[in-house]
Design a protein around this motif. Sequence first.
Motif, PDB file in Angstrom:
ATOM      1  N   ASN A  29      40.018  31.240  15.587  1.00 32.77           N
ATOM      2  CA  ASN A  29      39.552  30.268  16.558  1.00 32.77           C
ATOM      3  C   ASN A  29      40.562  29.131  16.726  1.00 32.77           C
ATOM      4  O   ASN A  29      41.122  28.629  15.747  1.00 32.77           O
ATOM      5  CB  ASN A  29      38.201  29.701  16.119  1.00 32.77           C
ATOM      6  CG  ASN A  29      37.642  28.718  17.122  1.00 32.77           C
ATOM      7  OD1 ASN A  29      37.925  27.533  17.053  1.00 32.77           O
ATOM      8  ND2 ASN A  29      36.851  29.223  18.055  1.00 32.77           N
ATOM      9  N   SER A  31      40.308  26.035  17.393  1.00 28.55           N
ATOM     10  CA  SER A  31      40.000  24.721  16.829  1.00 28.55           C
ATOM     11  C   SER A  31      40.458  24.579  15.390  1.00 28.55           C
ATOM     12  O   SER A  31      40.499  23.475  14.858  1.00 28.55           O
ATOM     13  CB  SER A  31      38.493  24.441  16.909  1.00 28.55           C
ATOM     14  OG  SER A  31      37.757  25.433  16.205  1.00 28.55           O
ATOM     15  N   ALA A 127      30.946  33.965  16.085  1.00 27.96           N
ATOM     16  CA  ALA A 127      32.276  34.349  16.555  1.00 27.96           C
ATOM     17  C   ALA A 127      32.934  35.349  15.600  1.00 27.96           C
ATOM     18  O   ALA A 127      33.519  36.346  16.032  1.00 27.96           O
ATOM     19  CB  ALA A 127      33.154  33.106  16.703  1.00 27.96           C
ATOM     20  N   GLN A 191      35.414  36.593  25.538  1.00 28.59           N
ATOM     21  CA  GLN A 191      36.282  35.660  24.824  1.00 28.59           C
ATOM     22  C   GLN A 191      35.648  34.282  24.752  1.00 28.59           C
ATOM     23  O   GLN A 191      35.727  33.593  23.735  1.00 28.59           O
ATOM     24  CB  GLN A 191      37.639  35.587  25.524  1.00 28.59           C
ATOM     25  CG  GLN A 191      38.701  34.834  24.751  1.00 28.59           C
ATOM     26  CD  GLN A 191      39.109  35.545  23.477  1.00 28.59           C
ATOM     27  OE1 GLN A 191      39.188  36.757  23.434  1.00 28.59           O
ATOM     28  NE2 GLN A 191      39.351  34.784  22.422  1.00 28.59           N
ATOM     29  N   LEU A 192      35.019  33.868  25.840  1.00 27.21           N
ATOM     30  CA  LEU A 192      34.293  32.604  25.862  1.00 27.21           C
ATOM     31  C   LEU A 192      32.827  32.910  25.606  1.00 27.21           C
ATOM     32  O   LEU A 192      32.095  33.307  26.510  1.00 27.21           O
ATOM     33  CB  LEU A 192      34.466  31.899  27.215  1.00 27.21           C
ATOM     34  CG  LEU A 192      33.828  30.514  27.329  1.00 27.21           C
ATOM     35  CD1 LEU A 192      34.474  29.549  26.343  1.00 27.21           C
ATOM     36  CD2 LEU A 192      33.942  29.983  28.753  1.00 27.21           C
ATOM     37  N   TYR A 214      29.081  26.585  24.572  1.00 30.62           N
ATOM     38  CA  TYR A 214      30.146  27.583  24.637  1.00 30.62           C
ATOM     39  C   TYR A 214      31.098  27.427  23.456  1.00 30.62           C
ATOM     40  O   TYR A 214      31.227  26.350  22.859  1.00 30.62           O
ATOM     41  CB  TYR A 214      30.938  27.439  25.940  1.00 30.62           C
ATOM     42  CG  TYR A 214      30.103  27.585  27.180  1.00 30.62           C
ATOM     43  CD1 TYR A 214      29.962  28.825  27.809  1.00 30.62           C
ATOM     44  CD2 TYR A 214      29.440  26.485  27.729  1.00 30.62           C
ATOM     45  CE1 TYR A 214      29.193  28.958  28.956  1.00 30.62           C
ATOM     46  CE2 TYR A 214      28.654  26.617  28.878  1.00 30.62           C
ATOM     47  CZ  TYR A 214      28.542  27.860  29.481  1.00 30.62           C
ATOM     48  OH  TYR A 214      27.767  27.985  30.612  1.00 30.62           O
ATOM     49  N   TYR A 215      31.781  28.513  23.113  1.00 28.84           N
ATOM     50  CA  TYR A 215      32.767  28.490  22.045  1.00 28.84           C
ATOM     51  C   TYR A 215      33.848  29.531  22.333  1.00 28.84           C
ATOM     52  O   TYR A 215      33.616  30.508  23.058  1.00 28.84           O
ATOM     53  CB  TYR A 215      32.135  28.763  20.674  1.00 28.84           C
ATOM     54  CG  TYR A 215      31.497  30.142  20.581  1.00 28.84           C
ATOM     55  CD1 TYR A 215      32.232  31.250  20.162  1.00 28.84           C
ATOM     56  CD2 TYR A 215      30.153  30.320  20.896  1.00 28.84           C
ATOM     57  CE1 TYR A 215      31.647  32.509  20.090  1.00 28.84           C
ATOM     58  CE2 TYR A 215      29.566  31.565  20.824  1.00 28.84           C
ATOM     59  CZ  TYR A 215      30.314  32.658  20.417  1.00 28.84           C
ATOM     60  OH  TYR A 215      29.734  33.894  20.348  1.00 28.84           O
ATOM     61  N   ASN A 216      35.014  29.305  21.763  1.00 27.55           N
ATOM     62  CA  ASN A 216      36.117  30.261  21.886  1.00 27.55           C
ATOM     63  C   ASN A 216      36.037  31.220  20.701  1.00 27.55           C
ATOM     64  O   ASN A 216      36.164  30.800  19.562  1.00 27.55           O
ATOM     65  CB  ASN A 216      37.461  29.524  21.897  1.00 27.55           C
ATOM     66  CG  ASN A 216      38.628  30.446  22.199  1.00 27.55           C
ATOM     67  OD1 ASN A 216      38.597  31.634  21.844  1.00 27.55           O
ATOM     68  ND2 ASN A 216      39.661  29.919  22.831  1.00 27.55           N
ATOM     69  N   ARG A 217      35.848  32.516  20.973  1.00 29.64           N
ATOM     70  CA  ARG A 217      35.636  33.497  19.896  1.00 29.64           C
ATOM     71  C   ARG A 217      36.909  33.767  19.103  1.00 29.64           C
ATOM     72  O   ARG A 217      36.858  34.128  17.932  1.00 29.64           O
ATOM     73  CB  ARG A 217      35.104  34.805  20.483  1.00 29.64           C
ATOM     74  CG  ARG A 217      34.853  35.899  19.466  1.00 29.64           C
ATOM     75  CD  ARG A 217      34.147  37.075  20.094  1.00 29.64           C
ATOM     76  NE  ARG A 217      34.927  37.707  21.127  1.00 29.64           N
ATOM     77  CZ  ARG A 217      35.861  38.659  20.898  1.00 29.64           C
ATOM     78  NH1 ARG A 217      36.135  39.021  19.657  1.00 29.64           N
ATOM     79  NH2 ARG A 217      36.532  39.183  21.891  1.00 29.64           N
TER      80      ARG A 217
END
Length: 219
Positions: A29, A31, A127, A191-192, A214-217
Amino acid sequence: MPHSTVPSALLCHFMLQSYYSGFNFVNRNASLKQEKEASLKQIVINLGAVSYATVAGALPQIIIRQFGLRTPSVLNFFRTVLPVPLAALLAYFNVTAVRSEEAENGIQVFDSEGNAVGLSKSAGEKAVRETALSRAALLGTTAAVPNLMLALLQRTRLFQRRSVLLGPLRPFSTVLILGLMVPVSFSLFPQLGTIKKERLEEELQTAAVDGHLYYNRGL
């Protein structure tokens, strides 16, 4: 692919799992990429994951050698059947181990306007789980389809008369299936990703005005 000796099996699985570990770590991820250098804990986890998966991957060949198995049906099980679920399980394990920090520390979640609202452990777990499942599908299918294909072709007259053709067919079919499965496995989950309000931490639920965040996988 079947191995003839334990050292060759260990070497191949070490190279394979090392690549998995590096790929999963680099594509974790976004982040968590603020820390350019991996922590000591993460290095230990990566080395442990590679070591464990290397031995586990070579386990069929180790069992064959340890117990001196010679029966054709038993050898066929350990060389062609058992490696299929083992490949999927180890792919799943590698992702969950290497990217365990996402579940422990959480990943960044966003609202519908793209504003970061905080870190969510629930989103991190989701994720990692989705990515692990996609990787298990990739490696499991790549291990299963060539074996099934060869088993069917061995029953045809052409390959019964010319069994030498089966040799180059196995690596060719493996590369072909792997190439076809890469885009399929990466698109199993978006992906999102989205996570529902009810599954978020209490402090983040107020930010989910649309019912989800939402998150980035990661890849």
